[in-house]
Design a protein around this motif. Structure first.
Motif, PDB file in Angstrom:
ATOM      1  N   GLU A 124       0.845  -1.208   0.000  1.00 40.33           N
ATOM      2  CA  GLU A 124       0.000   0.000   0.000  1.00 40.33           C
ATOM      3  C   GLU A 124       0.877   1.254   0.000  1.00 40.33           C
ATOM      4  O   GLU A 124       0.512   2.291  -0.571  1.00 40.33           O
ATOM      5  N   VAL A 125       2.039   1.143   0.611  1.00 35.72           N
ATOM      6  CA  VAL A 125       2.954   2.284   0.648  1.00 35.72           C
ATOM      7  C   VAL A 125       3.497   2.560  -0.759  1.00 35.72           C
ATOM      8  O   VAL A 125       3.557   3.704  -1.218  1.00 35.72           O
ATOM      9  N   LEU A 126       3.830   1.487  -1.439  1.00 31.54           N
ATOM     10  CA  LEU A 126       4.367   1.652  -2.799  1.00 31.54           C
ATOM     11  C   LEU A 126       3.311   2.248  -3.733  1.00 31.54           C
ATOM     12  O   LEU A 126       3.626   3.054  -4.609  1.00 31.54           O
ATOM     13  N   GLU A 127       2.062   1.845  -3.528  1.00 28.55           N
ATOM     14  CA  GLU A 127       0.966   2.430  -4.318  1.00 28.55           C
ATOM     15  C   GLU A 127       0.861   3.920  -4.024  1.00 28.55           C
ATOM     16  O   GLU A 127       0.747   4.758  -4.925  1.00 28.55           O
ATOM     17  N   SER A 164      12.827   6.307   6.022  1.00 30.57           N
ATOM     18  CA  SER A 164      12.863   4.884   6.399  1.00 30.57           C
ATOM     19  C   SER A 164      12.142   4.688   7.722  1.00 30.57           C
ATOM     20  O   SER A 164      12.037   5.606   8.533  1.00 30.57           O
ATOM     21  N   ARG A 165      11.760   3.462   7.919  1.00 33.81           N
ATOM     22  CA  ARG A 165      11.081   3.159   9.182  1.00 33.81           C
ATOM     23  C   ARG A 165      12.084   2.768  10.269  1.00 33.81           C
ATOM     24  O   ARG A 165      11.854   2.991  11.458  1.00 33.81           O
ATOM     25  N   GLY A 166      13.180   2.143   9.833  1.00 36.55           N
ATOM     26  CA  GLY A 166      14.158   1.681  10.817  1.00 36.55           C
ATOM     27  C   GLY A 166      15.572   2.085  10.441  1.00 36.55           C
ATOM     28  O   GLY A 166      15.791   2.782   9.450  1.00 36.55           O
ATOM     29  N   ALA A 167      16.506   1.674  11.271  1.00 35.30           N
ATOM     30  CA  ALA A 167      17.945   1.887  11.081  1.00 35.30           C
ATOM     31  C   ALA A 167      18.327   3.372  11.133  1.00 35.30           C
ATOM     32  O   ALA A 167      17.539   4.214  11.584  1.00 35.30           O
ATOM     33  N   SER A 168      19.519   3.693  10.642  1.00 35.52           N
ATOM     34  CA  SER A 168      20.127   4.973  11.037  1.00 35.52           C
ATOM     35  C   SER A 168      19.530   6.203  10.366  1.00 35.52           C
ATOM     36  O   SER A 168      19.789   7.314  10.788  1.00 35.52           O
ATOM     37  N   GLU A 169      18.748   6.016   9.319  1.00 31.36           N
ATOM     38  CA  GLU A 169      18.233   7.219   8.663  1.00 31.36           C
ATOM     39  C   GLU A 169      16.735   7.432   8.875  1.00 31.36           C
ATOM     40  O   GLU A 169      16.085   8.141   8.115  1.00 31.36           O
ATOM     41  N   VAL A 227       8.303  12.528   2.008  1.00 35.02           N
ATOM     42  CA  VAL A 227       7.179  11.903   2.705  1.00 35.02           C
ATOM     43  C   VAL A 227       7.642  11.444   4.089  1.00 35.02           C
ATOM     44  O   VAL A 227       8.582  10.664   4.215  1.00 35.02           O
ATOM     45  N   ASP A 228       6.980  11.959   5.085  1.00 36.88           N
ATOM     46  CA  ASP A 228       7.344  11.644   6.473  1.00 36.88           C
ATOM     47  C   ASP A 228       6.647  10.355   6.927  1.00 36.88           C
ATOM     48  O   ASP A 228       5.876   9.766   6.169  1.00 36.88           O
ATOM     49  N   HIS A 229       6.887   9.961   8.165  1.00 37.16           N
ATOM     50  CA  HIS A 229       6.228   8.753   8.676  1.00 37.16           C
ATOM     51  C   HIS A 229       4.708   8.891   8.688  1.00 37.16           C
ATOM     52  O   HIS A 229       3.995   7.895   8.708  1.00 37.16           O
ATOM     53  N   PHE A 282       6.100  18.653   2.817  1.00 33.95           N
ATOM     54  CA  PHE A 282       5.515  18.157   1.568  1.00 33.95           C
ATOM     55  C   PHE A 282       4.980  19.319   0.732  1.00 33.95           C
ATOM     56  O   PHE A 282       5.154  19.365  -0.493  1.00 33.95           O
ATOM     57  N   LYS A 283       4.354  20.277   1.409  1.00 34.04           N
ATOM     58  CA  LYS A 283       3.777  21.403   0.666  1.00 34.04           C
ATOM     59  C   LYS A 283       4.862  22.250   0.014  1.00 34.04           C
ATOM     60  O   LYS A 283       4.719  22.691  -1.125  1.00 34.04           O
TER      61      LYS A 283
END
Ligand code: GLA
Ligand code: ZN
Length: 685
Positions: free
Chosen positions: A28-31, A362-367, A374-376, A385-386
Motif C-alpha cells: 500500500e505504501v508503494l501504491e 525509512s522506518r528503521g535503522a540509522s536514517e 514523505v514523512d512517517h 511536503f507542501k
C-alpha cells in the motif's frame, strides 16, 4: 552559449533517492508513493544505490522484479529513473565468503561487515562482481523508456590499506617514477630521517602508527587513492558503455561538511573528466549558530560554481534534504521558505535538477529521522511536503526557460586539490590557521556580494577563458602552472595571488634560489619571509587611505618593479609593502601579502570589478545578503534569481529592465523581498 547538453530536454528533474526495496512488505505504501509523487511534482527517482542484497539475495540468484515495477510505475506517470549501481554497499553473504571486499583502515585493522561505502577498490573479486551485476542491470533496462542516467555507486570516498591496495600503490609508483627507487628517494627527500628506500617492498601506505611524515609520499598516496577510485569507477562502467552507450553516466560528488568546503578526499578535477554529467550532494547547515545565512549561501554558491566549471555544462543536484539531515551536530529543519529559496539557488547556479535524499523516510535503522519528502505520517499536508510541491510546480513552469542553459563568467578562481593536500600536510605556518579552502571562499564572497559570476576552476581549465584570474594561496605550483600563469598575464590577463604561493613544486620540494624567477617577473616582487601570527596577534595595512586588520599571515616583501598599493603599519616591517600591483607585458599581476579582513577583500575586489568593468547578469542595487545570479541562453536572454538570504525584509532596486518570469509583469525599479524570498525574473533586452 548553447543548449548543447541536457539530461532530459523536456524538463528540470525533480525527485530523488527512492528506496522501495525497504517497503516490499508494504504494497500500500508503494501504491501511495506514486500518487504522492504526482502531487509533489516528482518526475525522477534515483534507485538501487544500496539494493545489492535485494537484487542478488544469494550468490548467483537474482531478483529484479521489484525493480521492474519501479521502472514501470515511473513510466506510467511519465517519470524517469536514475539507476544506481549497487557497489556502495554489499550483501552480508558476499563479505562472509569473500572477505577481501572489506577494507583495511590506516591502522591496518580489517573492517568487519556492516556500514557502507567501505569496500576495497582493488579487490579483483569485487571488481568482477560489480561488473557482473552492472551488466545484468544494463541488459535488463537498456530498452526501458524510463531509464535516464546511470548513477555509479554512491559518494565515492575513503581509502583501503589492504595488501592488495599496497601492491597496487607500489605498481602506481613504479609507473610514476619509471621503476626507479632512486627517483622516488629524490622526490620524497629520502635521506631525511633515514627514510631512504632500497626495495619496493619497503613501501607502505602512510599510517599514523608508522611513518606518515614523508610528505612526498603522503601526496603520492592521495593521488593514488584518487586514481584507484577512478579506476574502480571505470571498471564499473565498462558494461554500461557497451550495452547502453547513449545513457549518460554520473557519480554523486560531495562537499566536506559541516564546514562546507570542497571535498578533500578525492581530486575531483581528475574525476570530473570521466563522467558525462557532474552531480553532487548538498547538505548545508542552514540556520546554524556560527555564520550568517548569506555567508553559507555564498559557500554553497562557491561549490555549485566549482562543479559547474569542471565541465562548463549544466549539472545535477543529486541529493539535498527537503527539511533536515540526521548527521549534523544539531539537525535543524529548514525554516519556512528556505527549501524553496535554496532550491532556486541551485537552479540559478546551473543545475538542471533538484533531487532529494530521500523520497520517503525509512522506518528503521540509522536514517529513520533523516528528512524526506514523505514523512512517517505519509501525509501530503505537512509543511515539508507542501514546500516540496511548490518547488515542483515552479520547476515545471521554469523548465522550458532553464533546461540546458549555461552560466558565463569572466572571472576564474583557482582551487587545487594537490596544493590543499600539500599545504595541510606542511609542518609550518600556523598548524590550524592555514584555511586554504576557506580563504578562497572568502575571496569568492567578495564577487558574490556584487553578483559577479565566478567560475571556480581547476588546473584542468583554460586560463585564457577569463579576464581575471584569482589564485590565492597556491602553495604548490609546478613549473608548468607558473608558465601558464606567465602566459596568461603576458597576453593581457589580470592575475591576483597572495601570501603562501608558489613555495613548492609538484613533489612538495621547495624551490631553490629564492622565489621562482618567473614569479618574480610576473609580480615584480619577491616575498622574503612569511610571518605567522598567534591568534591574539594582528597587524594593519593601509590601502587607498583606509586601514584594515590583518590576522594569521603577513608576507615581508621586497619590491622590484611593482607599485605598492598597501603598506603595513606595525612590526619590524612597518611601512613596507603589503599589497602590490605590477604591469607585466600586456597584463597586470596583484600580490596580496597579508590575510586582511573581509572589508579589505570587498574594497580591493570592488576596485578591480570597476577597473575591469565586470558586470552582473542583471544590475540590481541591494544590501549584502541578497544575491542575484542566473543563467543565459544563446540569444542572450537570461533568467535571473534575486534571492534574499537574510532574516530581514530587503528593498532592492532593479536597475535594468526585467519582467516577472511567471506573470510577465515588468518589475524594473524597487521591489521588496520578504525574508528568504526569491524573485525570478527575465532580463529584457
Ligand atoms: C549521503 C548519502 C545518502 C544519505 C545522505 C543523508 O549523501 O549519499 O545515501 O545517506 O547522505 O544525508
Ligand atoms: Zn584494499
Amino acid at each position: 552559449m548553447t543548449k548543447e547538453y541536457v539530461t532530459d530536454e523536456r524538463r528540470l528533474l525533480h525527485g530523488g533517492d527512492y528506496n522501495p526495496e525497504q517497503w516490499k512488505d508494504y504494497p500500500e505504501v508503494l501504491e501511495q508513493d506514486i500518487e504522492l509523487m504526482k502531487k509533489s511534482g516528482v518526475n525522477t527517482v534515483s534507485v538501487g544505490m544500496f539494493s545489492w542484497a535485494s537484487l542478488e539475495p544469494k550468490e548467483g540468484v537474482y531478483d529484479f522484479e521489484w525493480l521492474d515495477q519501479v521502472f514501470d510505475r515511473m513510466n506510467s506517470i511519465g517519470g524517469k529513473v536514475i539507476l544506481a549501481t549497487p557497489s556502495g554497499a554489499r550483501p552480508a553473504w558476499m563479505a562472509k565468503k569473500y572477505p577481501e571486499v572489506l577494507r583495511v583502515d590506516s591502522l591496518r585493522r580489517k573492517q568487519l561487515y556492516g556500514a557502507r561505502h567501505n569496500h576495497c577498490f582493488t579487490s579483483p573479486y569485487y571488481r568482477s562482481k560489480t561488473q557482473e551485476i552492472n551488466h545484468k542491470l544494463a541488459e535488463r533496462y537498456q530498452n526501458h523508456p524510463a531509464l535516464l542516467v546511470w548513477h555509479i555507486s554512491n559518494e565515492f570516498g575513503g581509502e583501503c590499506h589492504c595488501d592488495l591496495c599496497q601492491e597496487a600503490f607500489r605498481g602506481w609508483l613504479k609507473t610514476r617514477y619509471n621503476n626507479s627507487l632512486e627517483k622516488i628517494n629524490q622526490a620524497w627527500w629520502g635521506p631525511f630521517w633515514s627514510h631512504t628506500i632500497t626495495d619496493w617492498n619497503q613501501i607502505e601506505s602512510p599510517s599514523p602508527i608508522g611513518e606518515n611524515l614523508v610528505h612526498g609520499m603522503n601526496l603520492d598516496w592521495k593521488r593514488f587513492v584518487t586514481d584507484q577510485t577512478i579506476d574502480f569507477y571505470k571498471n564499473e562502467i565498462v558494461p554500461l558503455r557497451e550495452v547502453t552507450p547513449d545513457i549518460p553516466i554520473t557519480t554523486n560528488f560531495m562537499s566536506d561538511n559541516p564546514e562546507f568546503i570542497p571535498f578533500r578526499g578525492l581530486d575531483y578535477s581528475k574525476f570530473a573528466k570521466e563522467v558525462d554529467v557532474i552531480s553532487w550532494d548538498a547538505y548545508p547547515a542552514w540556520h546554524n549558530d556560527y555564520e550568517e545565512t548569506y555567508e553559507l549561501a555564498s559557500k554553497v554558491a562557491f561549490i555549485n560554481d566549482s562543479f559547474k566549471s569542471m565541465k562548463q555544462k549544466p549539472w545535477l543536484l543529486m541529493e539535498s534534504t527537503p527539511s533536515l539531515v540526521n548527521w549534523h551536530q544539531y539537525n535543524k529543519p529548514k525554516r519556512p521558505n528556505m527549501h524553496y529559496l535554496s532550491s532556486m539557488q541551485i537552479l540559478a547556479h546551473g543545475s538542471d535538477s533538484n533531487l532529494y535524499f530521500q523520497w520517503r523516510k525509512s522506518r528503521g535503522a540509522s536514517e529513520k529521522f533523516h528528512g524526506a519528502v514523505v514523512d512517517h505520517d505519509g501525509s501530503a499536508e505537512n509543511r515539508v511536503f507542501k514546500e516540496v510541491s511548490q518547488v515542483g510546480a515552479t520547476m515545471d513552469e521554469l523548465s522550458a526557460k532553464i533546461v540546458g542553459t549555461q552560466r558565463k563568467s569572466e572571472v576564474g578562481l583557482l582551487y587545487d586539490w594537490e596544493s590543499d593536500w600539500a599545504l595541510e600536510d606542511a609542518q609550518g605556518f600556523g598548524l590550524t590557521t592555514k584555511h586554504y579552502p576557506q580563504t578562497l571562499q572568502k575571496h569568492y564572497q567578495a564577487f558574490w556580494e556584487k553578483d559577479i559570476p565566478v567560475d571556480v576552476i581547476t588546473k584542468e581549465n583554460t586560463f585564457e577563458d577569463y579576464r581575471l584570474l584569482v589564485v590565492p594561496m597556491l602553495y604548490l605550483m609546478s613549473e608548468e602552472t607558473i608558465q601558464r600563469l606567465n602566459n596568461f598575464v603576458a597576453n593581457g590577463g589580470t592575475l591576483v595571488s597572495s601570501y603562501i604561493t608558489g613555495l613548492v613544486n609538484e613533489r612538495d620540494l621547495t624551490y631553490l634560489g629564492g622565489w621562482k624567477k618567473e614569479l618574480q617577473e610576473i609580480f615584480g616582487i619577491e616575498p622574503l619571509e612569511t610571518d605567522t601570527y598567534y591568534p591574539g596577534d594582528s597587524n594593519q595595512i593601509v590601502y587607498a587611505d583606509q586601514t584594515y586588520t590583518v590576522k594569521d599571515y603577513a608576507t615581508v616583501i621586497e619590491v622590484k618593479n611593482a607599485d605598492i598599493l598597501a603598506r603595513y603599519t606595525s612590526d619590524f616591517y612597518a611601512g613596507t609593502a603589503a599589497v602590490t600591483s605590477n604591469e607585466y607585458k600586456k597584463g597586470t599581476a596583484y600580490y596580496i601579502g597579508a590575510r586582511a579582513n573581509e572589508a579589505f577583500n570587498r574594497d580591493f575586489y570592488n576596485q578591480l570589478i570597476e577597473d575591469l568593468d565586470l558586470k552582473p547578469l542583471l544590475k540590481v542595487e541591494h544590501n549584502i545578503g541578497v544575491s542575484v545570479q542566473g543563467r543565459e541562453e544563446a540569444d542572450q536572454t537570461s533568467i535571473v534569481f534575486i534571492m534574499n538570504f537574510t532574516e530581514e525584509k530587503q528593498i532592492v532596486n532593479i536597475i535594468e529592465k526585467a519582467q516577472d518570469s511567471f506573470t510577465g509583469e515588468e518589475v524594473t525599479g524597487e521591489i521588496t523581498l520578504q525574508p528568504y524570498e526569491v524573485k525570478v525574473v527575465d532580463k529584457i533586452i
